[in-house]
Design an enzyme around this catalytic site. Structure first.
Site, PDB file in Angstrom:
ATOM      1  N   TYR A 125      -0.469 -22.546   1.655  1.00  0.00           N
ATOM      2  CA  TYR A 125      -0.925 -21.920   1.480  1.00  0.00           C
ATOM      3  C   TYR A 125      -2.279 -21.799   2.031  1.00  0.00           C
ATOM      4  O   TYR A 125      -3.217 -20.581   2.847  1.00  0.00           O
ATOM      5  CB  TYR A 125      -2.482 -22.499   0.225  1.00  0.00           C
ATOM      6  CG  TYR A 125      -3.692 -21.386  -0.507  1.00  0.00           C
ATOM      7  CD1 TYR A 125      -3.257 -20.691  -0.878  1.00  0.00           C
ATOM      8  CD2 TYR A 125      -4.676 -22.884  -0.759  1.00  0.00           C
ATOM      9  CE1 TYR A 125      -4.976 -20.361  -1.611  1.00  0.00           C
ATOM     10  CE2 TYR A 125      -5.806 -21.816  -0.313  1.00  0.00           C
ATOM     11  CZ  TYR A 125      -6.469 -20.636  -1.389  1.00  0.00           C
ATOM     12  OH  TYR A 125      -7.215 -20.541  -1.839  1.00  0.00           O
ATOM     13  N   SER A 171     -10.712 -19.429   2.007  1.00  0.00           N
ATOM     14  CA  SER A 171     -11.037 -20.412   1.399  1.00  0.00           C
ATOM     15  C   SER A 171     -11.166 -21.145   2.115  1.00  0.00           C
ATOM     16  O   SER A 171     -10.556 -21.797   3.369  1.00  0.00           O
ATOM     17  CB  SER A 171      -9.337 -20.847   0.375  1.00  0.00           C
ATOM     18  OG  SER A 171      -9.867 -21.803  -0.242  1.00  0.00           O
TER      19      SER A 171
END
Length: 343
Positions: A191, A165
């Site tokens: 994350y 990501s």
């Protein structure tokens, strides 16, 4: 330490941010090939599965809730070539059981797409005490890939795709405190660490697997609202980042990475099947091409700021860090990932 075999620079693939799965799979026949797609019953994973099936592949989707997955995949393609098997990325025994079941078939594994993940989750720990984002997004996939390794080698030309990501820009990995046992927990930092780990894993895996015919890639697919990945994110944050309108409607703007599922999954499908990547590996991709290096970032980068940036952070493609993460992952999981380069 090793030297990556493929430069981190665009190839000029001919595709772009608005390209779709149908465009990148055109002319590619996957008949006779087997794929495993984690997270394959929702969002980008589901679109990846649909595209592989349409191209003739057999696809196996691991799922913690098999009934839910089968319902989500009902009617998606040829049922004779689609199977859902139980597996939980936070349960090492279930990962081993899934891999043992696959290896028992004696079939080669041509495509492994590690797409499942969680984002910005509140601090939770699994039964081992591991922080859930690092454990799910990285360690679970590391174990799965290690256990499926004989089947990948048997394919004589397999690809492993790590769905990372732009969130890797939020943080490097912390090899000294991967589970926030000493430092304060921040869901976005957690994350970011896990997404950086995805990229580093692909880099290290490709270096170890290329002599066995296994190449690995990582990528940012784009941001697609409504996939369920954003369930822990305050909608006000998504509106502030320009991803949702005030009434909650997803904004579509491929140039800013705001895509449909067909556009978002295109980079996954391209990394898994694109002939332009034959002989290449270990690189991070965006918009159906190898991404360039992005501008160096210091400190915390917001979602809105990250969306205006591009490319991969150098800390995410550092071979020394990739080797150290590999060693840490083996130690945490209590396994030896015996590739040809390490056997």
């Amino acid at each position: 330490m090793y030297t990556p075999s493929t430069p981190q620079q665009p190839l000029g693939s001919g595709f772009g941010a608005a390209s779709t799965t149908a465009e990148v799979i055109a002319g590619i026949d996957l008949t006779g090939r087997t794929a495993v797609v984690t997270g394959g019953y929702s969002g980008l994973g589901r679109e990846t599965v649909r595209t592989f099936l349409a191209a003739g592949a057999r696809v196996i989707v691991p799922a913690r809730d098999t009934a839910r997955a089968e319902k989500a995949l009902d009617g998606i393609g040829d049922a004779d070539r689609l199977q859902v098997w139980p597996m939980d990325l936070l349960d090492p025994a279930s990962i081993d059981a899934f891999a043992d079941r696959f290896l028992a078939t004696g079939d080669p594994l041509h495509l492994l797409v590690n797409s499942a993940g969680i984002m910005a989750a509140p601090l939770t720990r699994d039964a081992r005490g591991f922080e859930s984002q690092f454990a799910t997004n990285h360690l679970g996939h590391f174990q799965l890939t290690a256990r499926l390794w004989p089947a990948l080698v048997a394919a004589h030309g397999a690809r492993v795709v790590q769905v990372s990501s732009l969130g890797h820009r939020y943080s490097p990995v912390d090899l000294d405190d991967p589970h926030f046992e000493r430092g304060a927990y921040d869901p976005w930092v957690g994350y970011g660490r896990s997404k950086t780990a995805n990229i580093l894993f692909a880099l290290a895996l490709d270096a170890r697997g290329r002599d066995s015919g296994v190449r690995a890639f990582s990528l940012h697919p784009g941001s697609i609202a409504g996939t369920g990945l954003e369930k822990h994110v305050d909608p006000r944050m998504l509106k502030g980042a320009g991803m949702l309108t005030e009434d909650g409607t997803p904004v579509l703007d491929p140039a800013r990475g705001l895509k449909t599922p067909e556009q978002g999954a295109a980079t996954i499908v391209w990394a898994a099947t694109g002939p332009a990547l034959d002989g290449h590996g270990g690189v991070y991709c965006e918009n159906c091409d190898i991404a360039p290096y992005g501008p160096d970032l210091t400190g915390r980068t917001s979602m809105a700021q990250s969306r205006r940036l591009y490319g991969v952070q150098r800390y995410a493609v550092d071979p020394d860090t990739a080797d150290r993460l590999w060693t840490l992952s083996e130690r945490l999981l209590g396994l030896t990932f015996a590739t040809a380069a390490t056997a």
